[in-house]
Design a protein around this motif. Sequence first.
Motif, PDB file in Angstrom:
ATOM      1  N   GLY A 660      -7.266   4.892  -7.737  1.00  0.00           N
ATOM      2  CA  GLY A 660      -8.523   5.478  -7.303  1.00  0.00           C
ATOM      3  C   GLY A 660      -8.344   6.184  -5.979  1.00  0.00           C
ATOM      4  O   GLY A 660      -7.266   6.146  -5.371  1.00  0.00           O
ATOM      5  N   PRO A 661      -9.387   6.868  -5.495  1.00  0.00           N
ATOM      6  CA  PRO A 661      -9.293   7.577  -4.218  1.00  0.00           C
ATOM      7  C   PRO A 661      -8.883   6.626  -3.093  1.00  0.00           C
ATOM      8  O   PRO A 661      -9.413   5.516  -2.963  1.00  0.00           O
ATOM      9  N   GLY A 662      -7.922   7.071  -2.278  1.00  0.00           N
ATOM     10  CA  GLY A 662      -7.469   6.259  -1.160  1.00  0.00           C
ATOM     11  C   GLY A 662      -6.321   5.332  -1.489  1.00  0.00           C
ATOM     12  O   GLY A 662      -5.660   4.823  -0.579  1.00  0.00           O
ATOM     13  N   TRP A 663      -6.063   5.078  -2.757  1.00  0.00           N
ATOM     14  CA  TRP A 663      -4.947   4.225  -3.144  1.00  0.00           C
ATOM     15  C   TRP A 663      -3.657   5.039  -3.126  1.00  0.00           C
ATOM     16  O   TRP A 663      -3.664   6.251  -3.331  1.00  0.00           O
ATOM     17  N   ASP A 664      -2.560   4.363  -2.912  1.00  0.00           N
ATOM     18  CA  ASP A 664      -1.263   5.033  -2.995  1.00  0.00           C
ATOM     19  C   ASP A 664      -0.986   5.426  -4.446  1.00  0.00           C
ATOM     20  O   ASP A 664      -1.286   4.662  -5.376  1.00  0.00           O
ATOM     21  N   GLN A 665      -0.417   6.606  -4.618  1.00  0.00           N
ATOM     22  CA  GLN A 665      -0.010   7.057  -5.947  1.00  0.00           C
ATOM     23  C   GLN A 665       1.391   6.525  -6.241  1.00  0.00           C
ATOM     24  O   GLN A 665       2.270   6.582  -5.389  1.00  0.00           O
ATOM     25  N   HIS A 690       2.449  14.480  -5.420  1.00  0.00           N
ATOM     26  CA  HIS A 690       1.796  14.138  -4.156  1.00  0.00           C
ATOM     27  C   HIS A 690       1.038  15.346  -3.611  1.00  0.00           C
ATOM     28  O   HIS A 690      -0.120  15.227  -3.167  1.00  0.00           O
ATOM     29  N   HIS A 691       1.653  16.503  -3.640  1.00  0.00           N
ATOM     30  CA  HIS A 691       1.024  17.719  -3.124  1.00  0.00           C
ATOM     31  C   HIS A 691      -0.275  18.028  -3.868  1.00  0.00           C
ATOM     32  O   HIS A 691      -1.268  18.468  -3.257  1.00  0.00           O
ATOM     33  N   GLU A 692      -0.275  17.799  -5.191  1.00  0.00           N
ATOM     34  CA  GLU A 692      -1.446  18.117  -5.994  1.00  0.00           C
ATOM     35  C   GLU A 692      -2.668  17.298  -5.605  1.00  0.00           C
ATOM     36  O   GLU A 692      -3.805  17.717  -5.835  1.00  0.00           O
ATOM     37  N   ARG A 693      -2.461  16.148  -4.992  1.00  0.00           N
ATOM     38  CA  ARG A 693      -3.600  15.341  -4.545  1.00  0.00           C
ATOM     39  C   ARG A 693      -4.345  16.030  -3.405  1.00  0.00           C
ATOM     40  O   ARG A 693      -5.524  15.771  -3.166  1.00  0.00           O
ATOM     41  N   GLY A 694      -3.622  16.903  -2.669  1.00  0.00           N
ATOM     42  CA  GLY A 694      -4.245  17.584  -1.542  1.00  0.00           C
ATOM     43  C   GLY A 694      -5.309  18.579  -1.937  1.00  0.00           C
ATOM     44  O   GLY A 694      -6.075  19.054  -1.082  1.00  0.00           O
ATOM     45  N   GLU A 695      -5.396  18.940  -3.211  1.00  0.00           N
ATOM     46  CA  GLU A 695      -6.436  19.856  -3.654  1.00  0.00           C
ATOM     47  C   GLU A 695      -7.819  19.222  -3.587  1.00  0.00           C
ATOM     48  O   GLU A 695      -8.835  19.925  -3.538  1.00  0.00           O
ATOM     49  N   TYR A 696      -7.875  17.866  -3.590  1.00  0.00           N
ATOM     50  CA  TYR A 696      -9.159  17.171  -3.591  1.00  0.00           C
ATOM     51  C   TYR A 696      -9.274  16.134  -2.473  1.00  0.00           C
ATOM     52  O   TYR A 696     -10.345  15.587  -2.259  1.00  0.00           O
ATOM     53  N   GLY A 701      -3.630  10.981   5.101  1.00  0.00           N
ATOM     54  CA  GLY A 701      -3.652   9.525   4.975  1.00  0.00           C
ATOM     55  C   GLY A 701      -3.154   9.010   3.648  1.00  0.00           C
ATOM     56  O   GLY A 701      -3.395   7.840   3.304  1.00  0.00           O
ATOM     57  N   LEU A 702      -2.450   9.844   2.879  1.00  0.00           N
ATOM     58  CA  LEU A 702      -2.024   9.444   1.540  1.00  0.00           C
ATOM     59  C   LEU A 702      -0.515   9.246   1.461  1.00  0.00           C
ATOM     60  O   LEU A 702       0.248   9.916   2.156  1.00  0.00           O
ATOM     61  N   ARG A 703      -0.123   8.329   0.584  1.00  0.00           N
ATOM     62  CA  ARG A 703       1.291   8.069   0.341  1.00  0.00           C
ATOM     63  C   ARG A 703       1.536   8.064  -1.154  1.00  0.00           C
ATOM     64  O   ARG A 703       0.699   7.614  -1.936  1.00  0.00           O
ATOM     65  N   VAL A 726       6.960   9.467  -0.059  1.00  0.00           N
ATOM     66  CA  VAL A 726       6.524  10.620   0.729  1.00  0.00           C
ATOM     67  C   VAL A 726       5.146  10.329   1.294  1.00  0.00           C
ATOM     68  O   VAL A 726       4.330   9.623   0.682  1.00  0.00           O
ATOM     69  N   ASN A 727       4.876  10.877   2.492  1.00  0.00           N
ATOM     70  CA  ASN A 727       3.611  10.648   3.179  1.00  0.00           C
ATOM     71  C   ASN A 727       3.064  11.961   3.707  1.00  0.00           C
ATOM     72  O   ASN A 727       3.824  12.856   4.114  1.00  0.00           O
ATOM     73  N   GLY A 728       1.747  12.048   3.744  1.00  0.00           N
ATOM     74  CA  GLY A 728       1.110  13.173   4.406  1.00  0.00           C
ATOM     75  C   GLY A 728       1.367  14.503   3.732  1.00  0.00           C
ATOM     76  O   GLY A 728       1.777  14.585   2.577  1.00  0.00           O
ATOM     77  N   ASP A 729       1.105  15.563   4.490  1.00  0.00           N
ATOM     78  CA  ASP A 729       1.277  16.919   3.979  1.00  0.00           C
ATOM     79  C   ASP A 729       2.747  17.291   4.035  1.00  0.00           C
ATOM     80  O   ASP A 729       3.357  17.328   5.107  1.00  0.00           O
TER      81      ASP A 729
END
Length: 755
Positions: A660-665, A690-696, A701-703, A726-729
């Motif tokens: 879910g949102p905020g959880w590590d992928q 990981h990069h694709e999560r940045g669209e939303y 704060g994501l890992r 991987v972390n962040g942008d």
Amino acid sequence: MRRAVSVPAVRVGAVIREHYPRAWQHLHDAQQAKRAMASLWSTLLQGGLVEENVVTYADGSGVISAWLAWPAGTQAELTELFRSCVQELWACLDALVAESVEAFSVLHRPRRPGRPRFFPVADSPDGFRALLAESCMDGTLRSHVAMVEDCQPFQKQDGTEVIDRIRRGLAYLLEWDTALDAGAVMGAWATPVEPQVRTPAPCVVESLQAAAPGALAEEEHVLAHYQLSSYQTGCAVEAQAGTYVDLCFTEGFDPVDGEDTFDGRLALVIEAVTRFAASFAWLSSQVSGSRHVLTAGRADTADTWIEATRSSRYWSAEELAALASSDLGLGRVQGTHTLTLMVSTPSGVYERVIPHATPLRHHDRRGTAAEMAVKDAAATWGLPDFVMAPSVERKGRGVREISDGLLVVGDRGVVVQIKAREGEPGTRERERSWVLKQLTAAGKQVQGTVRRLKGQGVQMVNGRGRSLSIDSPAIDWVGVIILEHPDPPQGLAVPAQDGSTPVIALLRRDWEFLFNQLRSTHAVVGYLHRVGASAPVLGGEPERYYELAAADAEAVPGDLDQSWTQRGGQPRSVPLLPAAPAGSDDDEAHTMVRIMLEDVATSPSGPAEREAWQQVLASLDSLPVGYRTELGRFLLDALDTVTGAEQGTTAWRMRTFVAGPGWDQLGFAACSALTDHTRSAFSAWLQLRHHERGEYSDLAGLRSVGVLLTPRADGYRDWDTTVVAVNGDLKLTDEELHTYQNLFNRPARGAPPEG
């Protein structure tokens, strides 16, 4: 040169029995066989087994001799007792290896699971290496193997008395086993000490010489020679053999001195085997999460989650229907040794059997044993990496202990305080008073510990013996008070705790229930943070768990990660708190997940990387319990698929999980080969996901963490495990993004397909 472990001689038998029950039983049976041999031998000696004869010749020379008159079947009986003793000693050594593999096979995955495990003993370095090549100790601790190698009979005597004695003991055991197989039998050994000859005057004893020690048999054996002067035929000559006759396995027996006896050698062999057992037990006790927590009188998963229609209680259809239609769908059956909950699920009504807490170590005081049992439960059903041992720091002129231990998973932690009832319980009111007093004292200790932890970070050692810097001010803490009581008071209302930190009171049984139910440290810590307070009644945690589990099952699924659904992900809704114990639906799949986590946890990492590695492991352990069966089965099937790929091709299977949102992928993959190219491809796949999560979402704060399994064919182990995080942008360039999307986001020949 490696050395065998020196174990304090404090209740050695209890320590061995606790960790190696089968080995202890074999050792006990060997000692029983030795005592039975001694008893039978004593009976034979008293019954006239040894017969003596004195012969004087005409020239005055003479001999004292003896022979054995075995009663029918007794020599064979002694031989079988000795054979049993030798076999039980070998069985003890073999059981040490076998039980170690059972204890640590998750920590050290066997290379060849089908190969038998046994204790290797050889008379040369080449022979020992050949035995190890058969995987005979594969799955045991490295320290076990090192000790066995150091104590082999072929090692040179180096003046270390204890180790030299062990080596001699193993050498004797090996010789006896070979001789028994060749048909050797038990006999007797005669050691002439003070033979005596008496004659009447004028006959005089001129000389008397004892013969060399030797074996006695059914033929006469000379014990002494004498010479008389002035001897006349018919002169009465009296003689005493003055000889010790000992039970002996005469094959290969060549004593070096009068102190070297068969009984002494057998005692030495038993001592050597006992030292091995004690050392194995001590070495095993140093590893958190050892198997004794799982087997000490506990039922397995199949016995703790039973479909009610198959129960031995024979519930009627009306009773089950009434339970299923009740508000909570939960019933309670209190037994003498277990608590049984009747749980209504969409699949029917089940019995959840909750045994009493595991037995404590008998050789430790109750409080110490309770602390070890609490730690072992968390390290066995969870992961030892997240279990922090109590640490002591100086405060003024004194020292203070930071709780009885901590659990730290990611940004959440649990402060543990353990209170054990020493001595015999008293009246009901007295025990209620003791519990309430301990809850108050422990609650204050929790609040004080959290204040200390919020003040500054601490250095602690986890269950794998790794020193870690804990950023304790940044961690969200709850406290847990664990009560160890042989007969806790029933129906005791738990008072609310004062202080800003939530505190939960549990029986040790309930602590073990949570870990056994969820088999995830992250899940247990999350549960404790979720409840945030004690159950209304002491010992009521299992019921509260199932009330929350029922609420989870009826809850509306939360929002999904939009980046994931846009990629064609399949939404799945599973409760965070499953009704069925973890692994009850597919224990092989759950074990696969645990093995994967152990691979990651035990991967080599330097001190500078430990804190980052802990975060990676916490991310992987965050996978909700409800998804683990699916993941484990995917990994097993994926490995089978890529292992069978055609030669010259590269096969992939991939799967991504995000709760879910905020959880590590979390990404998992299996590939048919491990090369620089496949490593790079796997890393690129994880970076793209990981990069694709940045669209939303904000990537800051994501890992994302990925695990790649690649089969091996060298027999050393089944697969290699590669981890990428991987972390962040990631700041992917347009060219990198275009390349990764072409490779992974559209069907293409040779592209790694996602499962």
